[in-house]
Write a protein that holds these residues in place. Structure first.
Motif, PDB file in Angstrom:
ATOM      1  N   PHE A 232      -5.352  -8.350   7.955  1.00  0.00           N
ATOM      2  CA  PHE A 232      -4.210  -8.771   7.151  1.00  0.00           C
ATOM      3  C   PHE A 232      -3.377  -7.849   7.330  1.00  0.00           C
ATOM      4  O   PHE A 232      -3.412  -6.539   7.338  1.00  0.00           O
ATOM      5  CB  PHE A 232      -4.751  -8.708   5.658  1.00  0.00           C
ATOM      6  CG  PHE A 232      -3.987  -9.475   4.887  1.00  0.00           C
ATOM      7  CD1 PHE A 232      -3.801 -10.748   4.697  1.00  0.00           C
ATOM      8  CD2 PHE A 232      -3.225  -8.850   4.001  1.00  0.00           C
ATOM      9  CE1 PHE A 232      -3.135 -11.718   4.026  1.00  0.00           C
ATOM     10  CE2 PHE A 232      -2.477  -9.563   3.088  1.00  0.00           C
ATOM     11  CZ  PHE A 232      -2.576 -10.949   3.043  1.00  0.00           C
TER      12      PHE A 232
ATOM     13  N   ILE B 129     -10.518  -7.893   3.803  1.00  0.00           N
ATOM     14  CA  ILE B 129      -9.105  -8.105   3.932  1.00  0.00           C
ATOM     15  C   ILE B 129      -8.554  -7.202   5.070  1.00  0.00           C
ATOM     16  O   ILE B 129      -7.934  -7.823   5.922  1.00  0.00           O
ATOM     17  CB  ILE B 129      -8.399  -8.012   2.676  1.00  0.00           C
ATOM     18  CG1 ILE B 129      -8.679  -8.875   1.920  1.00  0.00           C
ATOM     19  CG2 ILE B 129      -6.888  -8.068   3.038  1.00  0.00           C
ATOM     20  CD1 ILE B 129      -8.360  -8.673   0.141  1.00  0.00           C
ATOM     21  N   GLY B 130      -8.871  -6.046   5.225  1.00  0.00           N
ATOM     22  CA  GLY B 130      -8.593  -4.941   6.295  1.00  0.00           C
ATOM     23  C   GLY B 130      -9.234  -5.555   7.652  1.00  0.00           C
ATOM     24  O   GLY B 130      -8.713  -5.709   8.662  1.00  0.00           O
TER      25      GLY B 130
ATOM     26  N   THR C  30     -11.438 -14.483   1.987  1.00  0.00           N
ATOM     27  CA  THR C  30     -10.333 -13.962   2.576  1.00  0.00           C
ATOM     28  C   THR C  30      -9.730 -14.798   3.496  1.00  0.00           C
ATOM     29  O   THR C  30      -8.553 -15.051   3.615  1.00  0.00           O
ATOM     30  CB  THR C  30     -10.632 -12.648   2.850  1.00  0.00           C
ATOM     31  OG1 THR C  30     -11.100 -11.927   1.767  1.00  0.00           O
ATOM     32  CG2 THR C  30      -9.188 -11.906   3.358  1.00  0.00           C
TER      33      THR C  30
ATOM     34  N   THR D 221     -11.556  -5.480  -0.277  1.00  0.00           N
ATOM     35  CA  THR D 221     -10.361  -4.722   0.346  1.00  0.00           C
ATOM     36  C   THR D 221     -11.068  -4.612   1.856  1.00  0.00           C
ATOM     37  O   THR D 221      -9.891  -4.526   2.755  1.00  0.00           O
ATOM     38  CB  THR D 221     -10.244  -3.275  -0.290  1.00  0.00           C
ATOM     39  OG1 THR D 221     -10.238  -3.615  -1.750  1.00  0.00           O
ATOM     40  CG2 THR D 221      -9.079  -2.811   0.149  1.00  0.00           C
TER      41      THR D 221
ATOM     42  N   ALA E 143      -3.545 -14.174   1.343  1.00  0.00           N
ATOM     43  CA  ALA E 143      -2.657 -13.480   0.367  1.00  0.00           C
ATOM     44  C   ALA E 143      -3.019 -13.575  -0.881  1.00  0.00           C
ATOM     45  O   ALA E 143      -3.091 -12.605  -1.703  1.00  0.00           O
ATOM     46  CB  ALA E 143      -1.178 -13.618   0.404  1.00  0.00           C
TER      47      ALA E 143
ATOM     48  N   TYR F 132       0.838  -7.988  -2.312  1.00  0.00           N
ATOM     49  CA  TYR F 132       0.067  -8.667  -2.786  1.00  0.00           C
ATOM     50  C   TYR F 132      -0.780  -7.755  -4.038  1.00  0.00           C
ATOM     51  O   TYR F 132      -1.267  -8.312  -5.087  1.00  0.00           O
ATOM     52  CB  TYR F 132      -0.689  -9.705  -2.201  1.00  0.00           C
ATOM     53  CG  TYR F 132       0.243 -10.794  -1.859  1.00  0.00           C
ATOM     54  CD1 TYR F 132       0.556 -11.849  -2.770  1.00  0.00           C
ATOM     55  CD2 TYR F 132       0.879 -10.663  -0.730  1.00  0.00           C
ATOM     56  CE1 TYR F 132       1.510 -12.782  -2.376  1.00  0.00           C
ATOM     57  CE2 TYR F 132       1.899 -11.869  -0.345  1.00  0.00           C
ATOM     58  CZ  TYR F 132       1.990 -12.891  -1.227  1.00  0.00           C
ATOM     59  OH  TYR F 132       2.660 -13.888  -0.754  1.00  0.00           O
ATOM     60  N   SER F 133      -1.481  -6.625  -3.494  1.00  0.00           N
ATOM     61  CA  SER F 133      -2.259  -5.714  -4.056  1.00  0.00           C
ATOM     62  C   SER F 133      -1.283  -5.174  -5.163  1.00  0.00           C
ATOM     63  O   SER F 133      -2.035  -5.151  -6.489  1.00  0.00           O
ATOM     64  CB  SER F 133      -2.657  -4.600  -3.279  1.00  0.00           C
ATOM     65  OG  SER F 133      -3.734  -3.946  -4.131  1.00  0.00           O
TER      66      SER F 133
ATOM     67  N   TYR G 191      -9.337  -2.255   8.411  1.00  0.00           N
ATOM     68  CA  TYR G 191      -8.528  -2.358   9.327  1.00  0.00           C
ATOM     69  C   TYR G 191      -8.707  -1.759  10.623  1.00  0.00           C
ATOM     70  O   TYR G 191      -8.596  -2.429  11.591  1.00  0.00           O
ATOM     71  CB  TYR G 191      -7.104  -2.066   8.858  1.00  0.00           C
ATOM     72  CG  TYR G 191      -5.986  -2.835   9.702  1.00  0.00           C
ATOM     73  CD1 TYR G 191      -5.747  -4.063   9.370  1.00  0.00           C
ATOM     74  CD2 TYR G 191      -5.417  -2.007  10.682  1.00  0.00           C
ATOM     75  CE1 TYR G 191      -4.433  -4.485  10.254  1.00  0.00           C
ATOM     76  CE2 TYR G 191      -4.312  -2.498  11.259  1.00  0.00           C
ATOM     77  CZ  TYR G 191      -3.924  -3.727  11.141  1.00  0.00           C
ATOM     78  OH  TYR G 191      -2.580  -4.352  11.831  1.00  0.00           O
TER      79      TYR G 191
ATOM     80  N   SER H 221      -5.830 -11.293  -1.753  1.00  0.00           N
ATOM     81  CA  SER H 221      -5.294  -9.757  -2.242  1.00  0.00           C
ATOM     82  C   SER H 221      -4.962  -9.791  -3.718  1.00  0.00           C
ATOM     83  O   SER H 221      -5.068  -8.670  -4.328  1.00  0.00           O
ATOM     84  CB  SER H 221      -4.306  -9.242  -1.022  1.00  0.00           C
ATOM     85  OG  SER H 221      -3.812  -8.242  -1.344  1.00  0.00           O
TER      86      SER H 221
ATOM     87  N   PHE I  96      -0.520  -7.022   2.445  1.00  0.00           N
ATOM     88  CA  PHE I  96      -1.643  -6.306   1.633  1.00  0.00           C
ATOM     89  C   PHE I  96      -1.067  -5.358   0.260  1.00  0.00           C
ATOM     90  O   PHE I  96      -1.511  -5.959  -0.673  1.00  0.00           O
ATOM     91  CB  PHE I  96      -2.624  -5.478   2.241  1.00  0.00           C
ATOM     92  CG  PHE I  96      -3.578  -4.823   1.322  1.00  0.00           C
ATOM     93  CD1 PHE I  96      -4.468  -5.526   0.832  1.00  0.00           C
ATOM     94  CD2 PHE I  96      -3.583  -3.555   1.236  1.00  0.00           C
ATOM     95  CE1 PHE I  96      -5.333  -4.901  -0.193  1.00  0.00           C
ATOM     96  CE2 PHE I  96      -4.677  -2.633   0.381  1.00  0.00           C
ATOM     97  CZ  PHE I  96      -5.451  -3.564  -0.146  1.00  0.00           C
TER      98      PHE I  96
ATOM     99  N   PHE J 195      -8.417  -0.269   2.476  1.00  0.00           N
ATOM    100  CA  PHE J 195      -8.019  -1.309   3.377  1.00  0.00           C
ATOM    101  C   PHE J 195      -8.103  -0.964   4.907  1.00  0.00           C
ATOM    102  O   PHE J 195      -8.388  -1.488   5.892  1.00  0.00           O
ATOM    103  CB  PHE J 195      -6.735  -1.641   2.727  1.00  0.00           C
ATOM    104  CG  PHE J 195      -5.907  -2.728   4.016  1.00  0.00           C
ATOM    105  CD1 PHE J 195      -6.173  -3.990   3.806  1.00  0.00           C
ATOM    106  CD2 PHE J 195      -5.002  -2.221   4.534  1.00  0.00           C
ATOM    107  CE1 PHE J 195      -5.779  -4.956   4.790  1.00  0.00           C
ATOM    108  CE2 PHE J 195      -4.255  -2.690   5.468  1.00  0.00           C
ATOM    109  CZ  PHE J 195      -4.576  -4.322   5.653  1.00  0.00           C
TER     110      PHE J 195
END
Length: 159
Positions: free
Chosen positions: A121, A116-117, A90, A113, A95, A129-130, A65, A98, A126, A61
């Motif tokens: 997010f 999402i990063g 995503t 992943t 959410a 929810y992960s 990110y 994730s 993260f 992630f």
């Protein structure tokens, strides 16, 4: 042991190096621990596995990110169709993306992943929810192994 194996299975190492079949351990270990732990065995194994896998997803992630050059190199190994679908899904579902990505037996967890990063997010969201998604998956596996293997061993007269 389960925490470390699940961490390795959930991390980017499972994509770049050798895939780790942690689910086999999560499936079989509760029935091995059942004589001492009883019904707590699948609960403990499930949540420990979920924590390990979630922590394993965190470096992947953060790779997305941070938007680093390493992230670019990793995503070039992924078919762009998967990655673009992951980005779109995503953006649309946030959410839930994730959660669902973590709850499913998903071979595309790495591009999801990273996507999402890359969409910035929030890391605490993260992780939450992960963890919830990984808990659903890991508890399902642990209880399936607990009840399935114990029943099978009783049927063949071993337990």
């Amino acid at each position: 042991g389960v925490l470390i194996i699940a961490f390795l299975a959930g991390s980017i190492l499972s994509f770049v190096a050798v895939p780790v079949p942690y689910w086999l351990l999560v499936f079989t270990l509760p029935s091995v621990l059942a004589p001492q732990w009883g019904l707590l065995a699948p609960v403990a194994i499930g949540f420990t596995s979920a924590l390990g896998t979630t922590l394993g997803h965190l470096p992947t992630f953060m790779l997305g990110y941070g938007g680093s050059a390493l992230s670019q190199r990793v995503t070039t190994r992924i078919k762009w169709g998967w990655y673009n679908k992951a980005i779109g899904w995503t953006q649309k579902h946030g959410a839930w993306a994730s959660f669902i990505m973590s709850a499913m037996f998903n071979p595309a967890h790495l591009p999801m992943t990273i996507a999402i990063g890359a969409l910035r997010f929030p890391p605490p969201k993260f992780l939450l929810y992960s963890f919830l998604g990984n808990s659903v998956k890991s508890l399902f596996l642990a209880f399936a192994g607990y009840y399935g293997l114990i029943s099978l061993l009783r049927f063949i007269g071993i337990s």
